[in-house]
Structure formats: C-alpha cells, structure tokens
Design an enzyme around this catalytic site. Structure first.
Site, short mmCIF file in Angstrom:
data_model
loop_
_atom_site.label_atom_id
_atom_site.label_comp_id
_atom_site.label_asym_id
_atom_site.label_seq_id
_atom_site.Cartn_x
_atom_site.Cartn_y
_atom_site.Cartn_z
N ASP A 89 35.38 -30.44 -30.16
CA ASP A 89 35.72 -29.02 -30.00
C ASP A 89 34.57 -28.29 -29.32
OD1 ASP A 89 34.09 -29.23 -32.36
OD2 ASP A 89 34.77 -27.26 -33.02
N GLU A 154 33.68 -28.63 -35.60
CA GLU A 154 32.26 -28.38 -35.84
C GLU A 154 31.89 -26.95 -35.53
OE1 GLU A 154 27.94 -28.16 -35.25
OE2 GLU A 154 29.49 -27.67 -33.81
N1 BES Z 1 25.11 -28.41 -31.09
C1 BES Z 1 25.09 -27.30 -31.96
C2 BES Z 1 24.00 -27.35 -32.98
C3 BES Z 1 22.60 -27.21 -32.47
C4 BES Z 1 22.31 -26.58 -31.28
C5 BES Z 1 21.59 -27.69 -33.22
C6 BES Z 1 21.00 -26.48 -30.85
C7 BES Z 1 20.31 -27.56 -32.79
C8 BES Z 1 20.01 -26.97 -31.60
C9 BES Z 1 26.42 -27.18 -32.68
O1 BES Z 1 27.52 -27.49 -31.88
C10 BES Z 1 26.60 -25.74 -33.07
O2 BES Z 1 26.61 -24.90 -32.22
N2 BES Z 1 26.78 -25.49 -34.34
C11 BES Z 1 27.11 -24.17 -34.80
C12 BES Z 1 27.61 -24.30 -36.20
C13 BES Z 1 28.24 -23.06 -36.75
C14 BES Z 1 29.36 -22.55 -35.90
C15 BES Z 1 28.72 -23.32 -38.14
C16 BES Z 1 25.89 -23.29 -34.70
O3 BES Z 1 24.76 -23.71 -34.91
O4 BES Z 1 26.08 -22.10 -34.38
ZN ZN Z 2 27.79 -25.69 -30.55
#
Ligand code: BES
Ligand code: ZN
Length: 456
Positions: A89, A154
C-alpha cells in the site's frame, strides 16, 4: 553465488519493466475508493511471487489483503527461517498538481524512477524478491528458508496484520524479520536501523454555529472555530520547541553519551538539510541536534488543517467547524495509551466554552528499540558492507512501522531494518522516487544477506 550475481546483472531491464507494472496500481490504503486497486495489486503480487518460484497465497482480512509467499523448502528443513516484511500500500498522492509526471505512471529519469510507492515501499521490498528470484531461477541453494509477508495496510496502521500473526504464529516463527522500509543517509553510508519512533493519531473537530454564517451579520459576537482551533493548537508548543502538554514527555529516556557520539558521526549538515527541504530556517526542540530531533524526540504534528472556504476568490463567512489531523511521534519507553490520555485531557482542559470539541481516535503504535548486537544484526552489517562497499552506520529512524513491535511480542522476533531509501526520495511527498542504484545494490545486499544469515 556467482550464478546469482550474474543473474541479477543480466536481468535488470526486465526487473525494471516488472517494477513499473507493480507501481501502476494506485494502492492507496487510506482512500476507500481504491479498495479494488489494493485487491488487484495484491493479485498481481501473488502471481508475480508464483512466477519467480515462490509458493504464494492471499489472505483476505476485513481490511486489505495480505500476501504471503514462501521459498520451497524441505519437509523437515533445519535451515534458519527468516521473514521478509514489506507493504504494497502507498500514501495518498495528493497534491496532484505538484507531480511532474502522474504518480501512477512510473517514469525513469537518469538513475531514478519516479512514482508513488517507488521507495515506500514497493521498490525496497521488490529488491528482496528479485534477489530471491535469482537464487530460485539459477537453482542456487538458499541457505535460509524465507517467508515474505507483504501487507496492504502499513500506511494506515497495520490494523489487521497482528490478528494474522497470532493465527499463524507457528508457521511464522522465525529467527528475525528483515525489513527494507527505512532509509540511509547516502549510498556511501548504508545503514542498519535499531530504533523506530512510535505514533498516535487523532482528529480534532471544533464545532461552532449550526452552519456557515455571514461574517458581517454575526462576526464579532460568535466565536470563529478556525480561530479557536488555531489558538488551541498554538498553545501546544513553546518558543523552545517543547510540547506544553503535561505528561507528553513521560517515559522518554535521555540519550546515552554513546548514542550522541554515534549521531555526531552522521554525514550531512543543517545547511544541507535546510536546502534539501527548502525551509527558511530549521526549527526544533532546543538542546538537541536536528538528527536527534528527527528520531529520538517525541513530536506533535498537524498533518492537515481544514476549515471554511477553500475555493478561489474570497467568501465572507464564519465557518461552522474547523478540523485538524494530528499525529504525535513517540520514542522508546513511551506508552502510546498513556500519552494519548495526556493529550486528550489537556485538549479538553484548554478547549474554550464557545465551541464543541469532537475527537476521533486513530491508529497507534509503540516505538521500537533493539541494540544491534546480536548475530543476525552483525550478519546484516556484513551484507550491507559487501553490497555498498562502505562501512555501514547504525541509525535510529524517525518514522514508524507499526507492526514491528508485534513481531517482537507475538513472534518473539527482532527486526533488521535495512533501509534502501535516500533523504531526497520524497517519501509521502509529490515526486516520490527510488534510486536505481539503491534498487540494484539492495538486490545484492539481499543476495549476500541470505549467505550471511545462513551461517549464524
Ligand atoms: N517507510 C515508512 C516508515 C519509515 C520512514 C521509517 C522513514 C523510517 C524512516 C512507512 O511506510 C511509514 O510511512 N509509516 C507510517 C506509519 C503510520 C501511518 C502509522 C509513518 O511513519 O508515518
Ligand atoms: Zn510510508
């Protein structure tokens, strides 16, 4: 192993064509109108996994489907078992007018591929699939048994995945979870992440008059919900960048001298950061460097702010309501429920009596922290160094991957965060891209990783 490396070298053009197919699905999990696109994307992924020699299945949930794909394995295999986690996603592509090419029509310019989801997370995860394909198609024995779990929620909090983990605990039992969904400072600084921030999400709505009012007829005697919301939110941060909500920093541990020293070794300066993102001046909590502020400190962010007339020209009204979408990033040792309670209690306390406040509670996740001292982490560091040709650094990541703590709690498994994203990849922004060098080196890293992990 040479066969695997040759295969990767010889097949990059086809990999790119397949990657483009994958990127064409608008698999935006937050937007209900894309539900069938997520389904179609999961179908494509399952088929693709089967084509490369994996045993793949789709698991339907009450949200978006989960794709599970396993390497063929001997019945009583005693090889170590690792999970590879990723997500198909993507974040909403808006604002669309800022994209230089349409978000779901991948475009290759030089050594970058532009599309929503290219770095986060389709490309990073696809690098692992291609490395495993190289083993399977060249009949090179894989030293580990692997299970890919690629989910579709995710970006909206991974709500359905923990139920799936609980149901399939035995089958998913593994030595560690391999995840490429984070970043590295530059291809000369490959990174192993050992921490992620946690998160809580909420939506605040202030309701004023029953409908929008003529601001000439009523202005002056009626509170304006947009103004009330601005004043309410404005109180939440002081001039030193500290959040003023009582209890907001509960649980936060001070950074050790060792960690601060590691932080100081990170490349890049505040001036480069400022230029990269195009701000007049950086702003953050006093007493911490920008790298520390971005990954080791809690934050309170307004993600969206809506009220009143947004169309062209002017309109003289007092809006009936105002809304803010909020997320707070949390750090290791903070309890999301406790922080959420503290935030709600404070908002209620400072809400003026002239408006009615509604709060909708969203997703939440704890932060993650595991010192990278174990044998799998050491193996991952060796694989990173072999693929990128540079000594990796250890990083705390500022983003969140909500399910990572559940891997630990439900399966007892630590996660290896092997990020392939670059700081200028524009994740969650217009013109998201993925570097083709990172894609190729990521495949190499994955190929080496299974060798290294097979030995621990
Ligand atoms: N890939 C990211 C997480 C991430 C980005 C970790 C950069 C470390 C550095 C992931 O897809 C993401 O964006 N997660 C969301 C989770 C939330 C919507 C619960 C986030 O971190 O905003
Ligand atoms: Zn993300």
């Amino acid at each position: 192993m040479q066969g695997v490396l040759d295969y990767l070298k010889q097949n990059q053009n086809r990999f790119l064509a397949e990657f483009c197919e994958y990127l064409r699905f608008p698999s935006v999990s937050a937007q209900p109108q894309h539900k069938t696109d997520l389904q179609a994307c999961a179908d494509w992924l399952v088929n693709h996994c089967r084509q490369i020699g994996l045993e793949a299945n789709i698991y339907l949930t009450k949200g978006h489907p989960i794709v599970v794909a396993k390497t063929p394995r001997a019945k009583n295999s005693r090889q170590p078992h690792y999970m590879v986690y990723g997500h198909y996603d993507v974040q909403p592509p808006e604002p669309l007018d800022l994209w230089k090419s349409p978000p779901f029509e991948p475009k290759i310019i030089g050594r970058n591929i532009f599309a929503r989801g290219s770095t986060d997370n389709k490309g990073q995860n696809f690098a692992h699939l291609k490395a495993v394909e190289a083993y399977l198609k060249t009949n090179t024995p894989l030293p580990c048994d692997l299970t890919f779990v690629i989910e579709g929620e995710e970006e909206v909090g991974s709500e359905c995945l923990s139920g799936f983990l609980k149901k399939n605990r035995k089958e998913l039992d593994c030595a560690a979870v391999v995840i490429s969904d984070t970043g590295m400072p530059s291809p000369k600084h490959p990174a192993l992440g050992y921490s992620l921030r946690g998160i809580i999400a909420l939506e605040i709505t202030l309701h004023g008059p029953d409908c929008d009012l003529h601001s000439g007829g009523f202005g002056g005697a009626v509170d304006n919900p947009a103004m009330a919301l601005s004043q309410l939110l404005g109180q939440l941060r002081d001039k030193n960048g500290r959040i003023t909500i009582p209890g907001f920093y509960n649980g936060v541990l001070p950074l050790s001298a060792y960690e601060r020293k590691e932080y100081a070794r990170l490349p890049g300066s505040d001036a480069t950061l400022q230029k990269l993102i195009g701000v007049k001046k950086l702003f953050g909590e006093r007493g911490f460097t920008s790298s520390e502020q971005r990954s080791a400190r809690p934050t309170f962010e307004i993600n969206g702010l809506t009220s009143g007339y947004q169309g062209e020209g002017s309109k003289t009204i007092i809006p009936s309501w105002a809304r803010a979408k909020i997320t707070c990033r949390l750090v290791p040792n903070q309890d999301p429920e406790q922080i959420r309670k503290a935030v709600l209690a404070h908002l209620k306390k400072i809400c003026p009596p002239t408006v009615r406040m509604d709060i909708e509670i969203g997703h939440g996740a704890e932060a993650y922290f595991v010192p990278p001292t174990g044998a799998p982490a050491q193996a991952a560091l060796r694989a990173l160094e072999k693929a990128f040709g540079h000594k990796p650094i250890l990083t705390r990541e500022g983003g969140s991957i909500p399910i990572v703590n559940q891997f630990k709690k439900i399966l007892g498994a630590d996660s290896l965060l092997l990020g392939l994203g670059l700081p200028d990849d524009n994740a969650h922004s217009p013109n998201e891209k993925f570097s083709l060098d990172c894609f190729e080196k990521g495949q190499l890293m994955s190929a080496y990783l299974w060798q290294e992990l097979g030995r621990v």
